[in-house]
Design a protein around this motif. Sequence first.
Motif, PDB file in Angstrom:
ATOM      1  N   HIS A  81       0.893  -1.214   0.066  1.00 18.71           N
ATOM      2  CA  HIS A  81      -0.106  -0.182   0.071  1.00 18.71           C
ATOM      3  C   HIS A  81       0.783   1.443  -0.080  1.00 18.71           C
ATOM      4  O   HIS A  81       1.629   1.462   0.956  1.00 18.71           O
ATOM      5  CB  HIS A  81      -0.742   0.239   1.278  1.00 18.71           C
ATOM      6  CG  HIS A  81      -1.952  -1.020   1.356  1.00 18.71           C
ATOM      7  ND1 HIS A  81      -1.759  -2.420   1.591  1.00 18.71           N
ATOM      8  CD2 HIS A  81      -3.234  -0.927   1.056  1.00 18.71           C
ATOM      9  CE1 HIS A  81      -2.869  -2.992   1.243  1.00 18.71           C
ATOM     10  NE2 HIS A  81      -3.783  -2.219   0.990  1.00 18.71           N
ATOM     11  N   TYR A  82       0.555   2.199  -0.924  1.00 16.94           N
ATOM     12  CA  TYR A  82       1.260   3.327  -1.016  1.00 16.94           C
ATOM     13  C   TYR A  82       0.967   3.978   0.569  1.00 16.94           C
ATOM     14  O   TYR A  82       1.823   4.455   1.181  1.00 16.94           O
ATOM     15  CB  TYR A  82       0.686   4.536  -2.271  1.00 16.94           C
ATOM     16  CG  TYR A  82       1.475   4.006  -3.181  1.00 16.94           C
ATOM     17  CD1 TYR A  82       2.517   4.380  -3.690  1.00 16.94           C
ATOM     18  CD2 TYR A  82       0.672   3.318  -4.030  1.00 16.94           C
ATOM     19  CE1 TYR A  82       3.239   4.065  -4.838  1.00 16.94           C
ATOM     20  CE2 TYR A  82       1.171   3.047  -5.609  1.00 16.94           C
ATOM     21  CZ  TYR A  82       2.459   3.290  -5.862  1.00 16.94           C
ATOM     22  OH  TYR A  82       2.812   2.938  -7.120  1.00 16.94           O
ATOM     23  N   VAL A  83      -0.159   4.308   0.829  1.00 13.63           N
ATOM     24  CA  VAL A  83      -0.732   4.807   1.883  1.00 13.63           C
ATOM     25  C   VAL A  83      -1.134   3.666   2.958  1.00 13.63           C
ATOM     26  O   VAL A  83      -2.020   2.924   2.552  1.00 13.63           O
ATOM     27  CB  VAL A  83      -1.877   5.927   1.810  1.00 13.63           C
ATOM     28  CG1 VAL A  83      -2.236   6.486   3.479  1.00 13.63           C
ATOM     29  CG2 VAL A  83      -1.398   6.953   0.979  1.00 13.63           C
ATOM     30  N   LYS A 109      -2.862   0.996   5.361  1.00  9.31           N
ATOM     31  CA  LYS A 109      -4.359   0.891   5.789  1.00  9.31           C
ATOM     32  C   LYS A 109      -4.339   1.666   7.114  1.00  9.31           C
ATOM     33  O   LYS A 109      -5.512   2.300   7.372  1.00  9.31           O
ATOM     34  CB  LYS A 109      -4.733  -0.482   5.635  1.00  9.31           C
ATOM     35  CG  LYS A 109      -4.607  -1.202   4.258  1.00  9.31           C
ATOM     36  CD  LYS A 109      -5.530  -2.403   4.234  1.00  9.31           C
ATOM     37  CE  LYS A 109      -6.786  -2.290   4.457  1.00  9.31           C
ATOM     38  NZ  LYS A 109      -7.794  -3.218   3.991  1.00  9.31           N
ATOM     39  N   GLY A 146      -5.383   4.353   4.219  1.00  8.76           N
ATOM     40  CA  GLY A 146      -5.523   4.102   2.916  1.00  8.76           C
ATOM     41  C   GLY A 146      -6.303   3.157   2.302  1.00  8.76           C
ATOM     42  O   GLY A 146      -6.831   2.270   3.355  1.00  8.76           O
ATOM     43  N   SER A 147      -6.458   3.052   1.036  1.00 12.07           N
ATOM     44  CA  SER A 147      -7.489   2.200   0.568  1.00 12.07           C
ATOM     45  C   SER A 147      -6.880   1.105  -0.212  1.00 12.07           C
ATOM     46  O   SER A 147      -5.781   0.759  -0.275  1.00 12.07           O
ATOM     47  CB  SER A 147      -8.400   3.059  -0.258  1.00 12.07           C
ATOM     48  OG  SER A 147      -7.787   2.858  -1.637  1.00 12.07           O
ATOM     49  N   ASN A 165      -3.784   2.816  -4.961  1.00 11.07           N
ATOM     50  CA  ASN A 165      -3.030   2.901  -3.727  1.00 11.07           C
ATOM     51  C   ASN A 165      -2.320   1.765  -3.708  1.00 11.07           C
ATOM     52  O   ASN A 165      -1.408   1.334  -2.588  1.00 11.07           O
ATOM     53  CB  ASN A 165      -4.148   2.733  -2.575  1.00 11.07           C
ATOM     54  CG  ASN A 165      -3.386   3.367  -1.260  1.00 11.07           C
ATOM     55  OD1 ASN A 165      -2.273   4.057  -1.046  1.00 11.07           O
ATOM     56  ND2 ASN A 165      -3.598   2.511  -0.078  1.00 11.07           N
TER      57      ASN A 165
END
Length: 54
Positions: A20-22, A24, A28-29, A34
């Motif tokens: 995940h880029y962002v 969770k 993040g989604s 993502n």
Amino acid sequence: MGKCEITREYLHASDVHCHHYVPKNLGGSDQFQNLRILHKVCGVEGIVVSSLEE
Ligand SMILES: [Zn+2]
């Protein structure tokens, strides 16, 4: 399945790590935007950060 974004080599289903880029836990989604797919061994946080993020 796709290619690892770190090593550019083909991934097998058993090797895939969805990074995940962002994270969770930071909201993040699970949307495609993502996620990046990597080898499990390439998904180690330090490697990803040092080689892809500027
Ligand atoms: Zn890889």
